[in-house]
Design an enzyme around this catalytic site. Structure first.
Site, PDB file in Angstrom:
ATOM      1  N   LYS A   1       0.836  -1.205   0.000  1.00 24.71           N
ATOM      2  CA  LYS A   1       0.000   0.000   0.000  1.00 24.71           C
ATOM      3  C   LYS A   1       0.871   1.255   0.000  1.00 24.71           C
ATOM      4  O   LYS A   1       0.614   2.202  -0.755  1.00 24.71           O
ATOM      5  CB  LYS A   1      -0.940  -0.013   1.222  1.00 24.71           C
ATOM      6  CG  LYS A   1      -2.024  -1.083   1.091  1.00 24.71           C
ATOM      7  CD  LYS A   1      -2.828  -1.318   2.362  1.00 24.71           C
ATOM      8  CE  LYS A   1      -3.814  -2.471   2.150  1.00 24.71           C
ATOM      9  NZ  LYS A   1      -4.597  -2.830   3.327  1.00 24.71           N
TER      10      LYS A   1
ATOM     11  N   GLN B   1      -5.000  -1.414   9.557  1.00 24.57           N
ATOM     12  CA  GLN B   1      -4.851  -2.745   8.947  1.00 24.57           C
ATOM     13  C   GLN B   1      -5.454  -3.819   9.855  1.00 24.57           C
ATOM     14  O   GLN B   1      -5.197  -3.858  11.049  1.00 24.57           O
ATOM     15  CB  GLN B   1      -3.357  -3.027   8.681  1.00 24.57           C
ATOM     16  CG  GLN B   1      -3.066  -4.303   7.922  1.00 24.57           C
ATOM     17  CD  GLN B   1      -3.576  -4.284   6.483  1.00 24.57           C
ATOM     18  OE1 GLN B   1      -3.703  -3.239   5.871  1.00 24.57           O
ATOM     19  NE2 GLN B   1      -3.892  -5.442   5.950  1.00 24.57           N
TER      20      GLN B   1
ATOM     21  N   ASP C   1     -11.179   2.532   3.675  1.00 27.13           N
ATOM     22  CA  ASP C   1     -11.588   1.126   3.561  1.00 27.13           C
ATOM     23  C   ASP C   1     -13.089   0.987   3.306  1.00 27.13           C
ATOM     24  O   ASP C   1     -13.550  -0.085   2.902  1.00 27.13           O
ATOM     25  CB  ASP C   1     -11.292   0.389   4.875  1.00 27.13           C
ATOM     26  CG  ASP C   1      -9.921  -0.266   4.881  1.00 27.13           C
ATOM     27  OD1 ASP C   1      -9.520  -0.795   3.832  1.00 27.13           O
ATOM     28  OD2 ASP C   1      -9.272  -0.259   5.951  1.00 27.13           O
TER      29      ASP C   1
HETATM   30  N1  GUN Z   1      -6.731  -6.810   5.985  1.00 34.03           N
HETATM   31  C1  GUN Z   1      -6.965  -7.566   4.881  1.00 34.03           C
HETATM   32  N2  GUN Z   1      -7.594  -6.835   3.929  1.00 34.03           N
HETATM   33  C2  GUN Z   1      -7.757  -5.596   4.445  1.00 34.03           C
HETATM   34  C3  GUN Z   1      -8.329  -4.397   3.936  1.00 34.03           C
HETATM   35  O1  GUN Z   1      -8.845  -4.311   2.817  1.00 34.03           O
HETATM   36  N3  GUN Z   1      -8.304  -3.333   4.774  1.00 34.03           N
HETATM   37  C4  GUN Z   1      -7.767  -3.386   6.013  1.00 34.03           C
HETATM   38  N4  GUN Z   1      -7.811  -2.285   6.781  1.00 34.03           N
HETATM   39  N5  GUN Z   1      -7.223  -4.491   6.519  1.00 34.03           N
HETATM   40  C5  GUN Z   1      -7.230  -5.581   5.725  1.00 34.03           C
END
Ligand code: GUN
Length: 301
Positions: A52, A96, A119
């Site tokens: 990311k 996350q 998200d």
């Molecule tokens: N953990 C796995 N996929 C995601 C996601 O799309 N967003 C977040 N915040 N954590 C994750």
């Protein structure tokens, strides 16, 4: 015999949109800024966060990673989120998942300013999505919709099946398909006769976290299959069933492999299009996160 459904050009298209948004914001002296909060040392989470941050760098989006120890107090994490909400230089906040067990993850999501919730997990954004109102929506389902819309201009009337009812993928996916006028079915762990439901579907989106669950024998000939699963397998018998060629050789050498929720080989015998794992939906998710960061920045102008 179907073909590999490449997500590359859709991911590039989403990134181009994000890039154009970043340039426009920068021309207005606004520097889009995503903050990623990472709690603990889950190895997969570290890899995702690295991707990311790298995507932000590539697009000229400012990013900050805040790493907190696994034993951080729940209140300390909430205070950090609230500090980021108040910080006008921060436009997007991503915590996350998964979080350590002592932390109430719903409370953390609720603490995020909905307009910084890149998200799309906040109940306000979930409500906006359900009602068909503008907002920030989960990256994977949004990326999958972009893939579908790039493949066919009108999804109206298509029978779409979503396997899995998670808040992150299954439920938002179902809403987005419904807004695109698909006839939507959601199947899940209590569904009786998955295969019968699956055989009716023109479009199948699978997000359950069960390696190779969906077999070619489940599918309607000519269907389109999107595999959102990503599972590490170590079982040689499963590897022999799901892998072939170089991937099977690599499994034999390393004892591990990443596979989706679809038996890709057998699915290709029946379906028209199947996204691969790895290298499929993951690209769309990251690209959409960049676009969501741009959208969040625009929401705060
Ligand atoms: N953990 C796995 N996929 C995601 C996601 O799309 N967003 C977040 N915040 N954590 C994750």
């Amino acid at each position: 015999m179907g073909t590999r459904w490449s997500t590359k050009s859709t991911a590039e298209h989403i990134l181009e949109q994000a890039k154009a948004g970043v340039m426009k914001l920068k021309a207005a002296s606004i520097d889009p800024h995503l903050v990623v909060v990472l709690v603990g040392d889950d190895p997969a989470s570290h890899v995702y966060v690295r991707h990311k941050v790298a995507a932000c760098e590539e697009l000229g989006i400012r990013s900050t990673k805040i790493a907190l120890p696994a034993d951080v107090a729940a209140d300390a994490l909430l205070s950090e989120v609230m500090r980021l909400n108040r910080d006008a230089s921060v436009h997007g906040i991503l915590v996350q998942m998964p979080l350590p067990k002592h932390i109430d993850c719903d409370a953390v999501i609720r603490a995020i300013d909905p307009d910084k919730d890149v998200d799309g997990f906040h109940p306000i954004n979930v409500g906006r999505l359900a009602l068909g109102q503008p907002g920030l929506f989960p990256c994977t389902p949004m990326g999958v919709m972009a893939l579908l819309k790039q493949t066919v201009t009108d999804l109206s009337g298509r029978r779409a099946l979503v396997i899995g009812r998670s808040a992150i993928v299954g439920k938002p996916m179902a809403h987005l398909l419904l807004h695109a006028n698909c006839t939507v079915t959601v199947s899940h762990s209590r569904t009786v006769d998955h295969q019968a439901v699956c055989r009716e579907a023109d479009i199948v989106i699978v997000a359950v976290g069960r390696p190779g669950l969906v077999d070619g024998g489940w599918l309607k000939p000519g269907s389109w299959v999107v595999d959102v699963g990503i599972n590490e397998i170590k079982d040689p018998a499963l590897a022999e069933k799901l892998l072939d060629g170089k991937r099977l050789d690599r499994f034999r050498a390393t004892g591990r492999a990443l596979v989706g929720d679809v038996n890709y080989r057998s699915a290709l015998d029946v379906a028209e299009l199947v996204t691969p794992v790895p290298g499929g939906v993951g690209k769309l998710t990251i690209a959409q996160l960049m676009l969501n960061t741009v959208t969040a920045t625009e929401l705060q102008r």
